[in-house]
Design a protein around this motif. Structure first.
Motif, PDB file in Angstrom:
ATOM      1  N   THR A   1      26.547  44.132  31.276  1.00 51.17           N
ATOM      2  CA  THR A   1      27.738  44.833  31.759  1.00 51.17           C
ATOM      3  C   THR A   1      28.176  44.284  33.108  1.00 51.17           C
ATOM      4  O   THR A   1      27.414  44.265  34.071  1.00 51.17           O
ATOM      5  N   TYR A   2      29.422  43.839  33.154  1.00 55.66           N
ATOM      6  CA  TYR A   2      30.018  43.210  34.343  1.00 55.66           C
ATOM      7  C   TYR A   2      30.709  44.300  35.160  1.00 55.66           C
ATOM      8  O   TYR A   2      31.584  45.017  34.647  1.00 55.66           O
ATOM      9  N   ILE A   3      30.307  44.431  36.427  1.00 63.57           N
ATOM     10  CA  ILE A   3      30.857  45.487  37.281  1.00 63.57           C
ATOM     11  C   ILE A   3      31.277  44.908  38.627  1.00 63.57           C
ATOM     12  O   ILE A   3      30.458  44.331  39.355  1.00 63.57           O
ATOM     13  N   LEU A   4      32.548  45.062  38.958  1.00 62.17           N
ATOM     14  CA  LEU A   4      33.008  44.695  40.298  1.00 62.17           C
ATOM     15  C   LEU A   4      32.512  45.776  41.255  1.00 62.17           C
ATOM     16  O   LEU A   4      32.988  46.911  41.214  1.00 62.17           O
ATOM     17  N   SER A   5      31.553  45.420  42.096  1.00 65.60           N
ATOM     18  CA  SER A   5      30.801  46.417  42.847  1.00 65.60           C
ATOM     19  C   SER A   5      31.150  46.494  44.327  1.00 65.60           C
ATOM     20  O   SER A   5      30.433  47.136  45.108  1.00 65.60           O
ATOM     21  N   ASP A   6      32.233  45.854  44.728  1.00 64.67           N
ATOM     22  CA  ASP A   6      32.643  45.921  46.141  1.00 64.67           C
ATOM     23  C   ASP A   6      33.829  46.860  46.338  1.00 64.67           C
ATOM     24  O   ASP A   6      34.538  46.764  47.334  1.00 64.67           O
ATOM     25  N   GLN A   7      34.019  47.773  45.388  1.00 64.31           N
ATOM     26  CA  GLN A   7      35.119  48.711  45.477  1.00 64.31           C
ATOM     27  C   GLN A   7      34.924  49.693  46.636  1.00 64.31           C
ATOM     28  O   GLN A   7      33.798  49.920  47.094  1.00 64.31           O
ATOM     29  N   THR A   8      36.013  50.300  47.072  1.00 63.96           N
ATOM     30  CA  THR A   8      35.945  51.346  48.088  1.00 63.96           C
ATOM     31  C   THR A   8      35.802  52.700  47.406  1.00 63.96           C
ATOM     32  O   THR A   8      36.667  53.071  46.609  1.00 63.96           O
ATOM     33  N   PRO A   9      34.730  53.439  47.683  1.00 66.10           N
ATOM     34  CA  PRO A   9      34.596  54.779  47.082  1.00 66.10           C
ATOM     35  C   PRO A   9      35.679  55.716  47.621  1.00 66.10           C
ATOM     36  O   PRO A   9      36.234  55.499  48.699  1.00 66.10           O
ATOM     37  N   LYS A  10      35.955  56.766  46.861  1.00 67.63           N
ATOM     38  CA  LYS A  10      36.917  57.745  47.329  1.00 67.63           C
ATOM     39  C   LYS A  10      36.338  58.504  48.523  1.00 67.63           C
ATOM     40  O   LYS A  10      35.130  58.711  48.620  1.00 67.63           O
ATOM     41  N   LYS A  11      37.208  58.916  49.400  1.00 69.90           N
ATOM     42  CA  LYS A  11      36.783  59.651  50.588  1.00 69.90           C
ATOM     43  C   LYS A  11      36.045  60.916  50.180  1.00 69.90           C
ATOM     44  O   LYS A  11      36.529  61.700  49.370  1.00 69.90           O
TER      45      LYS A  11
END
Length: 291
Positions: free
Chosen positions: A186-196
């Motif tokens: 499973t490919y996951i872009l993991s540098d996303q910004t979490p929600k506040k």
């Protein structure tokens, strides 16, 4: 309104996608001039981000990175459009996996894989990975607001047989397949910004204290999946290499958030080496801790 926009846009996008890459790159250059010099699309965001993470660089150095980034961003836009119809033969020439044999270890040991990646290089052409592996391939994405454009994105990313799953459904999907004994990558872009207010951990990214997306690590520990990093590098215009970098095989043995740190260390090393290929137009540091 969104349906009408899709009806108008789709024929244009399709016609662009069947054009040769050399023509698309001419259009990309024109778009760069328009976006950078005339419209100034997210120019302030890019320059603010670069000033934040590279205070040691001169203004001239940061401006050069910004210009190179916008050229790369425009290329990515047209490369993404090309992905609608690109052939397997062409994309294999343009997106080359350097060490597919690394996956043999995971096949032989019946290990499912979470493949962590960042918004670096070209993340849209990674769908070809499905053709190079024995495991069932998945990629996580955030659904779009428009049903029509969302369906187009899914169709494009599933071009080579992978399965696209929304970020809200991926845990249930992988858990179900784990129970059935189906091995997955499973490919996951993991540098996303979490929600506040919806994150569990803060750490530094490029030296700046920010909230961290830790879902990949948590999923790895829950299902005991191996974790790898996909190192995508731009060789030249229109050509990339992708290298599998093993991170951990036994995630439950690692302290909380260490795997996430290992991912960001790998991504940061790439960014510092060639910063122009990271997605600087994203407001990744908007929730940073202020002094």
């Amino acid at each position: 309104m969104q349906r009408l926009l899709y009806i108008l846009a789709y024929p244009i996008l399709w016609l662009l996608s069947i054009m040769p890459m050399r023509i698309l790159y001419i259009k990309s250059t024109a778009l760069y001039v328009l976006a950078y010099y005339i419209i100034g699309y997210r120019k302030k965001v890019v320059k603010d981000n670069l000033a934040l993470v590279f205070p040691e660089k001169t203004q001239q150095e940061r401006d050069r990175i910004a210009q190179q980034f916008f050229k790369h961003l425009c290329d990515i836009i047209f490369e993404t459009i090309k992905a609608f119809t690109i052939s397997e033969k062409e994309i294999r020439k343009r997106f080359v996996v350097t060490n597919a044999e690394v996956l043999d270890h995971y096949y032989q040991n019946d290990r499912s894989i979470l493949l962590m990646a960042g918004h670096y290089g070209n993340w849209e052409w990674s769908g070809i990975l499905n053709k190079l592996m024995q495991h069932q391939a998945h990629a996580v994405y955030k659904p779009l607001g428009s049903k029509q454009f969302d369906a187009l994105v899914k169709k494009t990313r599933e071009h080579f047989g992978g399965i696209i799953v929304s970020n809200k459904k991926i845990v249930a999907v992988l858990f179900r397949k784990w129970k059935k004994g189906i091995k997955t990558l499973t490919y996951i872009l993991s540098d996303q910004t979490p929600k506040k207010g919806a994150f569990k951990h803060r750490d530094t990214f490029m030296g700046i204290d920010v909230p961290m997306f830790t879902g990949t690590e948590e999923l790895a520990k829950k299902l005991d999946f191996s974790v790898l990093y996909l190192k995508v590098e731009k060789v030249k215009r229109g050509y990339y290499t992708a290298t599998f970098v093993p991170l951990v095989d036994n995630p439950k043995e690692y302290p909380d958030f260490q795997i996430t740190r290992m991912f960001f260390d790998a991504l940061e090393a790439q960014i510092r080496e060639k910063p122009e290929y990271y997605l600087w137009s994203h407001k990744r540091w908007k929730l940073r801790k202020m002094d």
